[in-house]
Design an enzyme around this catalytic site. Sequence first.
Site, PDB file in Angstrom:
ATOM      1  N   ASP A 176       0.824  -1.218   0.000  1.00 11.01           N
ATOM      2  CA  ASP A 176       0.000   0.000   0.000  1.00 11.01           C
ATOM      3  C   ASP A 176       0.856   1.265   0.000  1.00 11.01           C
ATOM      4  O   ASP A 176       2.015   1.259   0.387  1.00 11.01           O
ATOM      5  CB  ASP A 176      -0.932   0.012   1.226  1.00 11.01           C
ATOM      6  N   GLU A 177       0.248   2.341  -0.435  1.00 12.70           N
ATOM      7  CA  GLU A 177       0.723   3.715  -0.236  1.00 12.70           C
ATOM      8  C   GLU A 177       2.181   3.964  -0.599  1.00 12.70           C
ATOM      9  O   GLU A 177       2.926   4.558   0.172  1.00 12.70           O
ATOM     10  CB  GLU A 177       0.471   4.130   1.233  1.00 12.70           C
ATOM     11  N   LEU A 178       2.565   3.564  -1.781  1.00 15.52           N
ATOM     12  CA  LEU A 178       3.905   3.879  -2.256  1.00 15.52           C
ATOM     13  C   LEU A 178       3.982   5.394  -2.478  1.00 15.52           C
ATOM     14  O   LEU A 178       3.158   5.957  -3.188  1.00 15.52           O
ATOM     15  CB  LEU A 178       4.128   3.131  -3.580  1.00 15.52           C
TER      16      LEU A 178
END
EC number: 3.2.1.52
Length: 599
Positions: A343-345
Amino acid sequence: MLFSSLVTALVAATSVAAVKVNPLPAPREIKWGSSGPRTVDPRLHLRLDHQNLDNTVVFHAWNRAWQTIHTLRWQPAAVEKPIIDYPPFPTGIPPIEKRGSSWLSEINVQIEDKDAELQHGVDESYTLEVSEGSETIEITAKTTWGALHAITTLQQLIIVNDQNEFIIEQPVTIKDAPLYPVRGIMIDSGRNFISVPKILEQIDGMALAKLNFLHWHMDDSQSWPMHIEAYPEMVKDAYSPRETYSAADMRKIIKYARDRGVRVIPEVDMPSHSASGWKQVDPQMITCADSWWSNDVWPEHTAVEPNPGQLDIIYNGTYEVVKTVYDELSEIFPDNWFHVGGDELQVNCFNFSHYVMSWFAEDPSRTYFDLAQYWVDHAVPLFREGHENRRLMMWEDIVLSADAHAHDVPKDIVLQAWNNGLEHIQNLTALGFDVVVSSSDFMYLDCGQGGWVGNDHRYNVMVNPTPDTPNTNWGGDGASWCAPYKTWQRIYDYDFTQGLSDEQKKRVLGAIAPLWSEQVDDVTISTKFWPRAAALGELVWSGNRDADGNKRTTLMTQRLLNFREYLVANGIGATALQPKYCLQHPHACDLNKDQSVLH
Ligand SMILES: *[C@@H]1O[C@H](CO)[C@@H](O)[C@H](O)[C@H]1NC(C)=O
Ligand SMILES: *[C@@H]1O[C@H](CO)[C@@H](O)[C@H](O)[C@H]1NC(C)=O
Ligand SMILES: *[C@@H]1O[C@H](CO)[C@@H](O)[C@H](O)[C@H]1NC(C)=O
């Protein structure tokens, strides 16, 4: 005259008492007769069929349940009934007329396949029958795990009457099985440490609510609590030597959970949300850990919350360490599933990596999407290698992120949908992915506590919010991004397969309610999970609708209020939902008098 009206009143109360007991989650099918309660022999004993004589999981589960029945001597407080009817029914349960030879003296458990392992999709169905005249409570199950669910149901059915006798309403026939194979909660032990006993307490609640999937988000950029034999230095980034999990701790949690029919699926979040632990092994494998997270200047932000850090996707050394840690944890966790984050790079974080920067410089056509693909291409094969039956799970971002998703993600990876509610469940299932629902707008249990970052000028306003002066105490965006608090009704009413084709519906494997722990630790974790997780438990076990297809939320209210009392009695620190008055006066606290407003 007076005497005969008293008798009439007692008879009326007796027939109502026949629906006194309402186990949660409500079974898929439950049929009550009307002959009323019968006594249960205080020496009730368990009989296992001959193939299951050595089934210690069931044997211990029954012993625990029986111990609980004896210790609590439970009397549910509220009567579940569909209509407003004053005055409230008395809460006492009348004495039973028959005793002696009609005692229920035995539970007969028959399990077809005692060797079926606790893995995804294992049969969890069971039947439970108390028939008129028989001294035996009959339980059948395909597997041990179904038998455990029968026991948690039975445990809620045996109560005491006002004479302190164990009784059971009967006759009763239950045929039960879950709607979804994945029914879970997520514990985050990276933002704050959660002790082993507190994790076990959550598992106790899960077992009672028939939740079977503990998603354990073990580490995050803030801390690394797991002892890794290959890299003992990683726990230098635990909060303290005491706030760590040894291999023995992890195995203890896994065994405790298995004994209660709960799978434990570890998550090591990668490549984002990574700094602690890894940087002790090789500082080069982490990028941007020392940057200012920069949400005050959003275009430069390197993280969505402090502290920043991501695995360096291009640096070769990353993969060897990742593989070693992953393999070691795979030895400890027996589940065929493993969650590898995704998630959430944060793209700006990679500006701090000269490996990534030179990779971009080598070929100016390369994008952050290509970088995400590079991760999938290099990491996923390592996660599969040596783990034949492994099913990987990732957050949806790896496919849907607007800034940096991969182009081509293997379709057998299970995706956890957390943004945009129904829309992303629709998108992912349309793409052909199996999905686990964790929509933040419905199921994030941490929401609504206000923002937690310091030095926040947005609180320094003396009025309620306006569009020009948003105040994070009042929801909307800002630090408390997923405000408001998700109440149990918000969770229970969520029709998460709405708008899906039949084909897409089959790809929804269940739901998990995450509890991110920035503002949660041992002190508050149980109040945050419970009893809301039990509302999710019923949603994914038997659904939120009755046989006519109408929402049964209003009836669920009494069931959940009772269950909350039961959780507390069982040592699970569930929070209060309403004034106790509402528990004792069913429907008096409803918003609408019209009981058919929910559809
Ligand atoms: C990071 O690098 C990209 C590409 O060179 C650039 O567009 C962006 O402004 C940089 N971000 C920061 C925060 O320096
Ligand atoms: C990483 O490994 C690949 C393949 O073994 C090699 O071609 C490349 O030069 C290495 N890169 C670095 C930065 O070491
Ligand atoms: C999801 O699907 C809708 C409708 O096709 C589309 O407009 C939207 O861009 C998709 N969202 C993502 C994140 O791909």
